[in-house]
Design a protein around this motif. Structure first.
Motif, PDB file in Angstrom:
ATOM      1  N   GLY A 177      44.022  76.214   1.180  1.00  0.00           N
ATOM      2  CA  GLY A 177      43.428  74.941   0.812  1.00  0.00           C
ATOM      3  C   GLY A 177      44.508  74.016   0.291  1.00  0.00           C
ATOM      4  N   GLY A 178      44.460  72.759   0.687  1.00  0.00           N
ATOM      5  CA  GLY A 178      45.497  71.803   0.298  1.00  0.00           C
ATOM      6  C   GLY A 178      46.655  71.762   1.272  1.00  0.00           C
ATOM      7  N   ALA A 179      46.703  72.709   2.209  1.00  0.00           N
ATOM      8  CA  ALA A 179      47.759  72.670   3.226  1.00  0.00           C
ATOM      9  C   ALA A 179      47.332  71.735   4.359  1.00  0.00           C
ATOM     10  N   VAL A 180      48.280  70.947   4.842  1.00  0.00           N
ATOM     11  CA  VAL A 180      48.072  70.147   6.047  1.00  0.00           C
ATOM     12  C   VAL A 180      49.187  70.549   7.006  1.00  0.00           C
ATOM     13  N   VAL A 181      48.815  71.252   8.045  1.00  0.00           N
ATOM     14  CA  VAL A 181      49.803  71.795   8.977  1.00  0.00           C
ATOM     15  C   VAL A 181      49.847  70.930  10.221  1.00  0.00           C
ATOM     16  N   HIS A 182      51.017  70.361  10.475  1.00  0.00           N
ATOM     17  CA  HIS A 182      51.242  69.683  11.740  1.00  0.00           C
ATOM     18  C   HIS A 182      51.845  70.715  12.677  1.00  0.00           C
ATOM     19  N   GLY A 183      51.012  71.346  13.437  1.00  0.00           N
ATOM     20  CA  GLY A 183      51.488  72.419  14.295  1.00  0.00           C
ATOM     21  C   GLY A 183      50.357  72.956  15.134  1.00  0.00           C
ATOM     22  N   PHE A 184      50.630  74.057  15.805  1.00  0.00           N
ATOM     23  CA  PHE A 184      49.606  74.634  16.671  1.00  0.00           C
ATOM     24  C   PHE A 184      49.892  76.110  16.873  1.00  0.00           C
ATOM     25  N   ILE A 185      48.838  76.831  17.181  1.00  0.00           N
ATOM     26  CA  ILE A 185      48.934  78.277  17.388  1.00  0.00           C
ATOM     27  C   ILE A 185      48.523  78.559  18.820  1.00  0.00           C
ATOM     28  N   LYS A 186      49.456  79.101  19.585  1.00  0.00           N
ATOM     29  CA  LYS A 186      49.085  79.563  20.916  1.00  0.00           C
ATOM     30  C   LYS A 186      49.352  81.057  20.964  1.00  0.00           C
ATOM     31  N   ALA A 187      48.285  81.821  20.946  1.00  0.00           N
ATOM     32  CA  ALA A 187      48.406  83.277  20.922  1.00  0.00           C
ATOM     33  C   ALA A 187      48.005  83.808  22.288  1.00  0.00           C
ATOM     34  N   THR A 188      48.897  84.522  22.920  1.00  0.00           N
ATOM     35  CA  THR A 188      48.619  85.057  24.249  1.00  0.00           C
ATOM     36  C   THR A 188      48.751  86.575  24.223  1.00  0.00           C
ATOM     37  N   GLY A 189      47.688  87.256  24.624  1.00  0.00           N
ATOM     38  CA  GLY A 189      47.737  88.711  24.748  1.00  0.00           C
ATOM     39  C   GLY A 189      47.847  89.451  23.433  1.00  0.00           C
ATOM     40  N   LEU A 190      47.322  88.891  22.364  1.00  0.00           N
ATOM     41  CA  LEU A 190      47.455  89.534  21.050  1.00  0.00           C
ATOM     42  C   LEU A 190      46.141  90.198  20.632  1.00  0.00           C
ATOM     43  N   ASP A 191      46.274  91.149  19.700  1.00  0.00           N
ATOM     44  CA  ASP A 191      45.113  91.867  19.177  1.00  0.00           C
ATOM     45  C   ASP A 191      45.080  91.742  17.653  1.00  0.00           C
TER      46      ASP A 191
END
Lengths: 196, 484
Positions: free
Chosen positions: B199-213
């Motif tokens: 909470g209070g975090a503002v993330v300028h980014g993105f998550i691309k997860a491929t083939g993960l468990d």
């Protein structure tokens, strides 16, 4: 006169209920709130620019802004983004539908000696391998091999996400890339598809 | 004397009656007040610190007297698709709490004449005084607060439950984003890791997860895509591809430069308490493509494209559930199965306990089968449309509450069309707005819409118990439409 006890009872109930309301109001007004306030800061992420060798000058890009075609696209990644001169816009083939093909019409038969594929050089475009072949044609029907299928590494840190493939000069009007794998996406990708 | 005796009896009767009324009134008040007695509260407030972007200063929000940081995020009131539409900002705020709290909103310089707090089912009637409104909350809620009947600058307030056992910075297998601004770009994550956005975090980014468990993306923080270009970047803030056993919980996604939350060919996925507001082109909310066993619940989506989506791009679809979700559809459909239906089978899909605050554009509940799939066993239950304004802009002609269509479209890739079977609608209500239609259309004799059951349909106060009493557009190649 018999009504008196009833009146007394009712008065008692009214007084009790009024007191109850007062007690409830007192309890309500005395509820406490405990606060926790979290305050943030600006976090620094140092991005070091990789030191890259300058790209070899191969002459004029014969494919720039010419008509391109593909076997399909992902979402809005239209095929003309592959040779619009802007490496930040890109073509991406239909997801999970290998082979994905991308080809350009050079308008007339020309001597071709190299193909250069670029992806967005920003490090957020992570290192990946793309596997593709290069074929050529003079009629857009009969394609012959120029470079057999091979795996190429695109790495923003080592080659700026640029792969250059040189070969013995061939005379063709159409140059086609046929992608069969991409380790970072479900289809082939090309920010710029350049032909020299 | 007789007169006096009668008069005395009357007086006593009047007194008894008055006392009875007073007693009953006071007891009723006591019971009501006791039920709503304010409990001790715990409140967690989050301030991102120096933002580098304008907060929303025309809406001053407090909880039990303490200020709640209010963001300004992009929304889009255009009702026609375009590549680079003009957007505007609206306030967004969130906090965590338990107990009973009083929320106040002040609109400096603006007298408050009327307030609508949605969803209406919560029955929140604020106290209004000059430029301030206030109300109590005693359970988590996702609210929109519309002031003076104006949808512009509507407040989006997410009152969350208190987090339980959040990870700490430095915990093993935790990618940790603490309160504050993070210009991080691509977020690297591996199997069995947790991405924690506090909470209070503002993330300028993105998550691309491929083939993960076994990946968890959790927290109370925001992934903000406003720094990215729609066309040159186009990053999807949370993009899970070929993943299994993953959880997305508590995250807010604002102004993505593409779809907001994409789940592609994944299995066993849980999405809970996620808030999404999109404004730019193709800003779909929660998109599932060729997934199996996926549940999204307790979410809020306001989107400038389809809000909740089930597609079959690559592989069959089964076991998709959307439960207890609040939607605000600025563009396109609210709950869409399609258009890409290239799977062989799309089945066992449930939309339940969905409240659509507003829909301004295209159908609310739609199945658009434009490829080869057999779409079967799709259920819609307990759906409330508070404000039905479908058909605006380039959605003209699409003022449908329900739409099932088998047809070729610009997204079609299959050579043949599919079928639609066994679709149920139960307890569907439209509270206000324009009278919407219900539309069913098959493709040909071999590609049909069959076995559709509608029960408990109520539109603008009128019960629709048969086809004759509703606004039905029934096309060709449909069979067994049962309205009760």
């Amino acid at each position: 006169m018999k009504a008196k006890p009833v009146v007394i009872l009712l008065v008692t109930i009214v007084v009790a209920a009024a007191c109850g309301a007062g007690v409830i109001s007192y309890i309500d007004g005395n509820a406490k709130t405990t606060f926790t306030t979290v305050t943030g800061t600006i976090h620094q992420y140092v991005k070091q620019k990789p030191k890259l060798e300058p790209l070899e000058d191969l002459g004029t890009n014969l494919a720039l802004n010419l008509e391109t075609s593909s076997s399909g696209i992902t979402q809005d990644k239209a095929v003309d983004r592959a040779n619009d001169g802007d490496v930040l816009t890109y073509w991406e083939g239909t997801p999970d539908s290998y082979p994905n093909s991308l080809w350009v019409d050079l308008r007339s038969v020309k001597s071709v000696k190299a193909v250069r594929i670029k992806l967005n050089p920003d490090p957020i475009w992570e290192k990946r391998s793309q596997t593709f072949s290069i074929t050529g044609s003079t009629d857009d029907k009969n394609y012959t091999a120029i470079v057999d299928t091979a795996e190429y590494v695109f790495d923003p840190d080592t080659n700026g996400n640029v792969v250059t493939i040189k070969f013995d000069a061939v005379d063709v009007q159409y140059v086609k890339l046929t992608f069969t794998a991409n380790t970072a996406a479900t289809a082939g990708q090309a920010g710029e598809f350049e032909v020299y | 004397m007789i007169h006096d005796a009668i008069s005395g009896k009357m007086s006593i009767k009047v007194a008894v009656a008055v006392l009875l009324i007073m007693a009953a009134g006071l007891i009723a008040y006591d019971v009501y007040a006791a039920m709503h007695i304010r409990k001790d509260a715990q409140v967690v407030l989050y301030d991102p610190g120096p933002l580098g972007q304008a907060a929303a200063n025309d809406r001053v929000i407090t909880v039990d007297g303490k200020p709640v940081f209010t963001y300004a995020t992009a929304v889009n009131f255009n009702r026609a698709w375009s590549q680079n539409p003009k957007t505007e900002k609206t306030p967004v705020a969130y906090f965590d709490f338990s107990g009973t709290v009083t929320v106040k909103v002040r609109t400096p310089g603006v007298k408050i004449e009327a307030v609508t707090i949605r969803p209406l089912s919560l029955g929140i009637k604020p106290v209004i005084k000059d430029d301030t409104l206030s109300f109590r909350l005693d359970k988590p809620a996702k609210l929109t607060i519309e002031i003076n009947n104006n949808l512009h600058r509507a407040i989006h307030l997410f009152a969350n439950p208190i987090e339980t056992d959040p990870p700490k910075e430095g915990d093993p297998d935790v990618v940790y984003f603490g309160p504050g601004i993070h210009d991080v770009g691509k977020i690297e994550v591996q199997s069995n890791q947790t991405v924690y956005i506090a909470g209070g975090a503002v993330v300028h980014g993105f998550i691309k997860a491929t083939g993960l468990d076994n990946v968890k993306i959790i927290g109370r923080g925001i992934i903000d895509g406003s720094v990215y270009d729609r066309w040159k970047d186009g990053f999807v803030p949370i993009d899970l591809q070929k993943c299994t056993n993953c959880t997305v919980d508590g995250i807010t996604i604002l102004d993505p430069a593409a779809w907001a939350l994409n789940v592609f060919t994944c299995e066993n996925i849980t999405i809970d308490n996620v808030n999404i507001i999109t404004a730019r082109s193709n800003g779909d909310g929660i998109t599932t493509q060729s997934c199996r066993n996926l549940t999204a619940s307790n979410c809020f989506v306001r989107g400038w494209d389809d809000n909740l989506v089930v597609k079959g791009y690559d592989g069959d679809v089964s076991g998709i559930t959307f439960d207890n979700i609040i939607l605000w559809t600025d563009l396109a459909q609210s709950c869409e199965v399609g258009y890409e239906t290239r799977a062989n089978i799309i089945e066992d899909v449930a939309f339940k306990n969905i409240t659509v605050l507003h829909n301004f554009h295209k159908p609310v509940l739609s199945i658009h089968n434009s490829d080869q799939a057999l779409v079967r066993n799709v259920s819609y239950s307990n759906i409330v449309v508070e404000d039905a304004q479908m058909g605006q802009g380039d959605g003209a002609g699409s003022n449908f509450l329900i739409d099932i269509m088998i047809a070729e479209s610009q997204w079609s890739q299959s050579e043949t069309r599919g079928n639609v079977r066994d679709i149920t609608y139960d307890n569907i209500k439209v509270l206000d707005g324009e009278l919407p239609a219900i539309h069913f259309q098959g493709f040909d004799e071999e590609h049909t819409v069959e076995n559709v059951e509608i029960t408990g349909l109520e539109v603008l106060g009128r019960k629709i118990g048969d086809i004759g009493s509703g606004k039905f557009y029934l096309g060709d190649f449909i069979k067994n439409i049962d309205v009760r």
